[in-house]
Write an enzyme that holds these catalytic residues in place. Structure first.
Site, mmCIF file in Angstrom:
data_model
loop_
_atom_site.group_PDB
_atom_site.id
_atom_site.type_symbol
_atom_site.label_atom_id
_atom_site.label_comp_id
_atom_site.label_asym_id
_atom_site.label_seq_id
_atom_site.Cartn_x
_atom_site.Cartn_y
_atom_site.Cartn_z
ATOM 1 N N HIS A 42 0.848 -1.210 0.000
ATOM 2 C CA HIS A 42 0.000 0.000 0.000
ATOM 3 C C HIS A 42 0.878 1.252 0.000
ATOM 4 C CE1 HIS A 42 -2.900 3.065 1.296
ATOM 5 N NE2 HIS A 42 -2.116 3.317 2.338
ATOM 6 N N ASP A 76 6.797 21.450 -26.415
ATOM 7 C CA ASP A 76 6.736 20.095 -25.856
ATOM 8 C C ASP A 76 7.765 20.034 -24.723
ATOM 9 O OD1 ASP A 76 6.672 17.263 -25.395
ATOM 10 O OD2 ASP A 76 5.910 17.012 -27.426
ATOM 11 N N TRP A 88 7.220 -0.107 3.822
ATOM 12 C CA TRP A 88 7.770 0.547 2.629
ATOM 13 C C TRP A 88 9.153 1.108 2.931
ATOM 14 C CZ3 TRP A 88 9.023 5.659 1.088
ATOM 15 C CH2 TRP A 88 8.844 6.642 2.054
ATOM 16 N N SER A 108 12.770 5.794 -13.567
ATOM 17 C CA SER A 108 11.672 6.536 -14.184
ATOM 18 C C SER A 108 11.586 7.947 -13.599
ATOM 19 C CB SER A 108 10.363 5.779 -13.964
ATOM 20 O OG SER A 108 9.273 6.614 -14.170
ATOM 21 N N SER A 109 11.665 8.044 -12.266
ATOM 22 C CA SER A 109 11.569 9.363 -11.635
ATOM 23 C C SER A 109 12.721 10.254 -12.040
ATOM 24 C CB SER A 109 11.582 9.236 -10.112
ATOM 25 O OG SER A 109 10.502 8.495 -9.685
ATOM 26 N N HIS A 138 13.467 11.810 3.645
ATOM 27 C CA HIS A 138 12.874 13.083 4.025
ATOM 28 C C HIS A 138 12.699 14.029 2.852
ATOM 29 C CE1 HIS A 138 10.738 15.306 6.873
ATOM 30 N NE2 HIS A 138 11.214 16.369 6.260
ATOM 31 N N GLU A 174 12.170 13.101 0.021
ATOM 32 C CA GLU A 174 11.073 12.465 -0.702
ATOM 33 C C GLU A 174 9.715 13.011 -0.261
ATOM 34 O OE1 GLU A 174 10.673 10.378 -3.157
ATOM 35 O OE2 GLU A 174 8.572 9.784 -2.859
ATOM 36 N N TYR A 193 9.068 15.924 0.720
ATOM 37 C CA TYR A 193 8.893 17.246 0.105
ATOM 38 C C TYR A 193 8.680 17.123 -1.382
ATOM 39 C CZ TYR A 193 9.808 18.973 4.652
ATOM 40 O OH TYR A 193 9.688 19.208 5.984
ATOM 41 N N SER A 233 -1.105 27.298 -5.216
ATOM 42 C CA SER A 233 -0.750 28.687 -5.499
ATOM 43 C C SER A 233 -1.298 29.141 -6.841
ATOM 44 C CB SER A 233 0.770 28.864 -5.500
ATOM 45 O OG SER A 233 1.292 28.476 -4.255
ATOM 46 N N HIS A 262 15.329 12.936 12.168
ATOM 47 C CA HIS A 262 14.174 13.055 13.079
ATOM 48 C C HIS A 262 13.231 11.861 12.928
ATOM 49 C CE1 HIS A 262 11.930 15.611 9.840
ATOM 50 N NE2 HIS A 262 11.596 14.363 9.724
ATOM 51 N N HIS A 263 13.466 11.032 11.916
ATOM 52 C CA HIS A 263 12.703 9.783 11.823
ATOM 53 C C HIS A 263 13.317 8.704 12.714
ATOM 54 C CE1 HIS A 263 10.398 11.046 8.220
ATOM 55 N NE2 HIS A 263 11.457 11.771 7.994
ATOM 56 N N THR A 305 7.334 26.938 5.760
ATOM 57 C CA THR A 305 6.032 26.335 5.482
ATOM 58 C C THR A 305 4.912 27.254 5.966
ATOM 59 O OG1 THR A 305 7.137 24.245 5.936
ATOM 60 C CG2 THR A 305 4.777 24.169 5.601
ATOM 61 N N LYS A 307 4.210 30.050 3.599
ATOM 62 C CA LYS A 307 3.347 29.666 2.483
ATOM 63 C C LYS A 307 1.879 29.724 2.876
ATOM 64 C CE LYS A 307 6.334 27.038 -0.484
ATOM 65 N NZ LYS A 307 5.934 27.654 -1.736
ATOM 66 N N ARG A 356 1.885 1.421 15.232
ATOM 67 C CA ARG A 356 1.474 1.258 13.845
ATOM 68 C C ARG A 356 1.873 -0.124 13.349
ATOM 69 N NH1 ARG A 356 5.937 4.763 10.450
ATOM 70 N NH2 ARG A 356 4.752 3.994 8.696
#
Lengths: 528, 200, 373
Positions: A79, A108, A144, A172-173, A256, A258, A260, A271, A305-306, A331, A334, A453
């Site tokens: 998932h 293009d 994951w 791909s990314s 991390h 990722e 963002y 925006s 921090h993870h 943040t 924004k 979790r």
């Protein structure tokens, strides 16, 4: 690679215009590839969503009812992977493909053939990943985040397939990101200076740099897992002089930035939409650009921090706590800017605006819980509990996914040439808004009350709230079928859309006809 | 209609190719950086005592005076990796030392199987910061330990604590986890084990 | 008074026992956990205030400045002064949050001068506790019966949060835990103490607590550690120091006695029925999580024991793998976890259940002989 470079000068496809499947297989047109990405991500959203339904159905009541714990772990793992790499990221790439050339006045993407490749390897990556679920022993079941040594010594043989598919997703990314950067740097219409670019282009430009910086690091982590498991290396095995915590450092150095990657394009979308429906220019454009850069820069300094519970020296804990808290400043800027944009505007509430406003509120709630998580002593309680699950789903579902839906409604008239059904759109919005909160808000409470979790069964005091959460999940899942209905209806017909369906919208994309013809801006527009 | 606009980009092909090349360098560089994190992490751990890792190499003998004003309790923990049929324990559970004072502690090991085995002890220190001040001048953990079937041995570990050890550290725990490395050992090495008198 | 009585009565009901803590973080039973709770609430309230202001302004403009009411848009789109202010104010708030957070953090990480040291080792899927300086060590396993998990029996009050042998610690003493793991990464979490620390294989981590009230405190493994991650709870009993000392002495004596008893029982053979019934209960408690109650395992993950070549033909290898485990897999060494009788019984059971029917009996003496060969 070099053969793909500069293919843009060669696009005379309307002379041969293959039809049917081959048209899509060989297309190098940014709009068609954009549509492919968007449909692919929607299918993956439904696939990943059905796995979430399995998870929530099992958690509906205490006890094991539907699936065994091993399969449950596969569901949570796949998932997560499907939603992150299959739904959210390809949706953003699809939006980038469709909109960036239109927004900067380019005919293009810069590298159309690579564009085709970067899309068409994705379905194979996910076929491999989803196929591994049917192997003996099942698919990946280590989350994951694939922490070693659970993913190395103690995993099943589907790990090799998992690593392979992650590599393909990464390639791909990276190709998609290179394409965006080259397009933005080299293909802007005359007069389109960097500081005139729409926020969506800016946020994607920054995101693309994040992608090419961190996707290779993910590839490293996956490669090391592969060699540790199959080729006798000991990167993460203490016996051979390695360290399992090293894996987490490498993973979160990717992980991390990722997160963002998955939220910056949302900022760009919101925006664009909020000014359009407030009929007022975006407040503080340049501070928005700087805030985007600041968030991207800081994202490289906060990964640990993870990992507050892994046993770090107190000095490191303090550093990562402060750096993480600091991210809330740009943040916050924004969010304040969006609110200031709405202030004294002339606001109307079409579906894109509804989703964008819900994004601002719910993403901010996710930001608040993020700030709470940054506080190291409190994080010892929150870490790996449902509080974290609530936090990142607020940011990713009512954040990223809501912004993608807002974008879809906002640009659907341009893509299809038809107005979507506003009534159904609003129904989809209200169903999603209510159910997403029933789904994720109570998770904060069970998390605080001590529910870890990634568990398939739980103690009795968590039962009531889990039941509410599951009802919310089923409702949210069903609500997305309304979205599917709206999309199909809109593609097949509906009220004819004008070139610029939204009164307050700005940007070059509204100067081309609706639906946008396959080839636009072959003569670059003049931007004043 | 198909001609590219010369105004927009004089040589789009070349410009794009150049940008792509630069970006690819970044990608390759970051891939390398990911692997470079492995040695970087080692260095980082050695400097900060991250994760309770200790310098697993021979330290020079203490030249400095002994700090008699302080006594630090050094505890020893031995653990055997799962499934390894060895006995492994320190001869004493803990010792009290002054910073700078050199001590020797013996560790007892016995191979309970009927096969020759090779083992590696992996150290870890808590609190992590204290690992920076633990200097081992002699240790069985520097090398792999061969032990013939059924034999036993006493393995010495000689250490001293750096007199600069912070004042707030009163207790230091040193843990050794014994790992079976037989499968990773060259057969010739294994064959030579019997010849050596390992038991004391 | 009557309200108290009623609430006390309600508290007896399984659900309401935790009703107060059901929606929020526990205040816990140590000074640190109280400080963590206070920190959590402070930051929560700050977030609420900021949220009220920001969302308030947003909703105000949604109501006041809507097109349907004919509001005309203003044209302003930047204001340097305002932007500087709303960058600076959050920064100041953050500094205000960081100060208490840092103080608490430093206090939490100060493990020096502890009174008791306990080594906590995680493995798939149980905890092992060992008192440093004492000869007391044991495994702590989930005590909830499979029938409750599979919904065949009514679930008990402490469903999934009960163990066969809880950890016992003294109150009012600084207890230091050294956390490590035998296989994958686990995480030792007791919310009431506000401590959570990862158990990393090969490395030790430190945490400490000083519990103020005697009682029973429950927690769970917090890091995904494989199939039964959700089924390895932690139960800690805090006792008055004198009571704790007495308990520890008693345990040490019991452990010695058990060892002696085991040697004495070596001479006695058990009957097949005895072996099979003891074996079945040991199997369900220790082996069925992976190999499944029907012995068929999970294909590709956990091997089947039914009709397996090793079990049918190689008795020595069978004893070896149960006693010593298999390196690099979830198959643990049960030699240190079970008594000789239990080992003998479970091996006998595996050799004779599910149609294996080897007819073989393994006695404690056989296992003992294997260990001392």
């Amino acid at each position: 690679m070099s053969t793909a470079v500069g293919e843009m000068t060669n696009h005379d496809h309307h002379h041969h215009a293959p039809s049917g499947f081959t048209r899509w297989l060989f297309t190098t047109n940014h709009k068609e590839i954009g549509s492919l990405y968007l449909w692919f991500s929607f299918i993956m959203f439904l696939v990943g969503g059905s796995m979430a339904m399995v998870i929530r159905a099992e958690l509906f009541e205490p006890g094991l009812q539907l699936v065994d714990p091993h399969f449950f772990n596969q569901m949570t793992t796949v998932h997560g992977l499907v939603m992150v790499f299959g739904a959210v990221m390809p949706a953003f790439v699809g939006l980038a493909n469709w909109m960036i050339p239109l927004m900067i006045g380019a005919p293009d993407m810069a590298l159309p053939r690579m564009n085709n490749w970067s899309f068409w390897i994705l379905p194979f990556a996910f076929m491999i990943l989803l196929g591994s679920l049917f192997m003996d022993g099942g698919g990946p079941a280590f989350g994951w985040t694939f922490y070693a040594p659970l993913s190395t010594t103690y995993s099943t043989d589907s790990t090799a397939l998992f690593v392979f598919s992650v590599h393909i997703m990464g390639i791909s990314s990276i190709m998609g990101a290179i394409n965006v950067i080259v397009t933005v740097m080299n293909m802007r219409a005359p007069g389109m200076t960097y500081m005139k670019m729409p926020m969506f282009v800016w946020t994607w430009f920054v995101t693309a740099f994040l992608l090419i910086a961190v996707m290779p690091v993910l590839a490293c982590a996956a490669t090391m897992v592969l060699t540790d498991k199959y080729f006798g290396t000991s990167f993460f095995d203490a016996a051979g002089g390695g360290d399992p915590v090293l894996f987490q450092h490498i993973f979160w150095f990717f992980g991390h930035p990722e997160v963002y990657i998955m939220i910056l394009p949302s900022f760009g979308i919101v925006s664009a939409i909020i000014p359009a429906f407030s009929r007022k220019k975006l407040f503080g454009y340049s501070s928005m650009v700087y805030a985007t850069g600041a968030i991207a820069g800081l994202s490289f300094l906060v990964w640990a921090h993870h990992m507050f519970t892994t046993g770090m020296p107190v000095g490191a804990e303090i550093f990562f706590m402060y750096a993480t808290m600091l991210i809330s400043v740009p943040t916050g800027v924004k969010v304040f800017n969006w609110v200031a944009t709405m202030w004294r505007g002339s606001i109307s509430f079409e579906t894109p605006m509804l989703f964008a406003m819900a994004f601002v509120v719910l993403f901010t709630i996710g930001g608040f819980s993020g700030l709470m998580l940054a506080i190291t002593p409190a994080d010892f309680q929150y870490h790996d509990s449902y509080f974290v699950v609530a936090h990142f789903h607020y940011v990713l579902v009512s954040g990223a996914v809501f912004s993608i839906m807002a974008a879809a409604y906002y640009w659907l008239p341009k893509w299809t040439g038809h107005m979507y059904d506003e009534k159904l759109g609003r129904l989809h919005f209200w169903c999603s808004l209510i159910s997403v909160n029933v789904l994720f808000f109570p998770m904060h409470f069970v998390g605080l009350a001590g529910m870890p979790r990634r568990i398939p069964d739980y103690a009795l005091q968590f039962a009531d709230i889990n039941q509410i959460v599951s009802y919310g999940a089923f409702a949210f899942g069903l609500s997305q079928l309304i979205f599917l209905w709206v999309l199909i209806k809109c593609v097949r017909g509906g009220e004819k859309a004008p070139d610029k369906p939204w009164e307050g919208a700005e940007g070059l994309e509204w100067t081309v006809p609706s639906p946008a013809p396959l080839h636009t801006f072959e003569t670059p527009p003049e931007v004043k | 209609m198909n001609t590219p606009s010369p105004k927009q980009n004089p040589t789009p092909r070349a410009a794009n190719a150049r940008t792509v090349r630069r970006l690819l360098i970044v990608v390759v560089g970051m891939f390398g950086f990911g692997f470079a994190l492995v040695p970087l992490y080692e260095v980082f751990c050695d400097i900060t005592g991250f994760n309770g890792r200790t310098k697993n190499e021979q330290a020079v003998v203490n030249q400095r005076s002994i700090d008699k004003s302080r006594t630090i309790n050094v505890q020893f923990i031995t653990r055997i990796n799962q499934g390894m049929p060895w006995e492994f324990r320190p001869e004493v559970r803990s010792v009290r030392v002054h910073p700078g004072e050199t001590k020797v502690v013996q560790f007892y090991a016995k191979n309970l199987t009927d096969q020759d085995m090779v083992a590696q002890a992996v150290p870890s220190v808590a609190p992590g910061q204290a690992g920076l001040y633990l200097n081992k001048t002699e240790c069985f953990c520097f090398n792999q330990q061969p032990l013939a079937a059924g034999s036993e041995t006493l393995m010495p570990m000689q250490f001293y604590l750096d007199p600069d050890i912070p004042k707030h550290i009163h207790t230091l725990t040193l843990s050794y986890t014994m790992y079976d490395m037989t499968a990773h050992t060259h057969p010739d090495v294994l064959a030579s084990i019997k010849a050596e008198p390992t038991a004391e | 008074m009557s309200i108290r009585l009623i609430s006390a009565l309600i508290a007896v009901a399984p659900f309401a026992a935790s009703a107060q803590s059901q929606l929020n973080m526990t205040q816990g039973v140590s000074e640190i956990s109280q400080r963590v709770y206070d920190l959590h609430m402070t930051i929560f309230y700050i977030c609420c205030v900021i949220g009220l202001i920001v969302f308030g302004i947003m909703f105000a403009s949604m109501i006041l400045h809507r097109k349907s009411k004919g509001h005309q848009p203003a044209t302003f789109h930047e204001n340097v002064k305002v932007e500087i202010i709303w960058t600076a104010i959050p920064f100041i708030i953050l500094v205000g949050m960081a100060i208490p957070a840092t103080k608490t953090l430093i206090a939490m990480e100060d493990t020096s001068e502890s009174d008791v040291t306990i080594i906590v080792t995680g493995s798939q899927w149980k905890w092992h506790y060992k008192y440093f300086d004492r000869d007391v060590e044991y495994y702590s396993l989930l005590a909830t019966p499979q029938e409750q998990i599979n919904n065949r029996l009514q679930k008990g009050e402490n469903y999934l949060l009960e163990v066969d042998r809880p950890l016992v610690i003294p109150t009012d003493r600084k207890v230091r835990f050294l956390v490590t793991s035998d296989d994958v990464i686990h995480s030792w979490w007791v919310p009431d103490f506000a401590i959570k620390k990862d158990a990393n294989p090969g490395f030790i981590n430190e945490i400490w607590t000083k519990v103020e009230q005697p009682g029973i405190y429950r927690g769970q493994c917090a890091e995904l550690c494989g199939k039964d991650h959700g089924f390895m709870p932690i139960v800690v009993i805090a006792k008055e120091p004198e009571e704790f000392a007495a308990w520890l002495d008693e345990q040490e004596a019991l452990a010695l006695e058990a060892k002696a008893e085991e040697q004495r029982l070596l001479a006695l053979s058990m009957s097949k029925d005895e072996l099979m019934s003891l074996g079945e209960s040991v199997y369900l408690g220790n082996c069925a999580a992976c190999h499944q109650p029907n012995g068929e395992g999970i294909p590709g993950v956990f091997p089947s024991l039914k009709g397996t070549d090793m079990i049918l033909n190689d008795r020595a290898a069978h004893i070896d793998i149960v006693v010593n485990g298999k390196r690099g897999t979830a198959m643990q060494a049960f030699g240190s976890q079970l008594s000789l009788r239990e080992l003998a019984a479970v091996i006998t059971y595996e050799r004779n259940a599910w149609g294996n029917n080897t007819g073989d009996l393994v006695q404690a003496a056989d296992v003992n002989e294997f260990l001392n060969r």
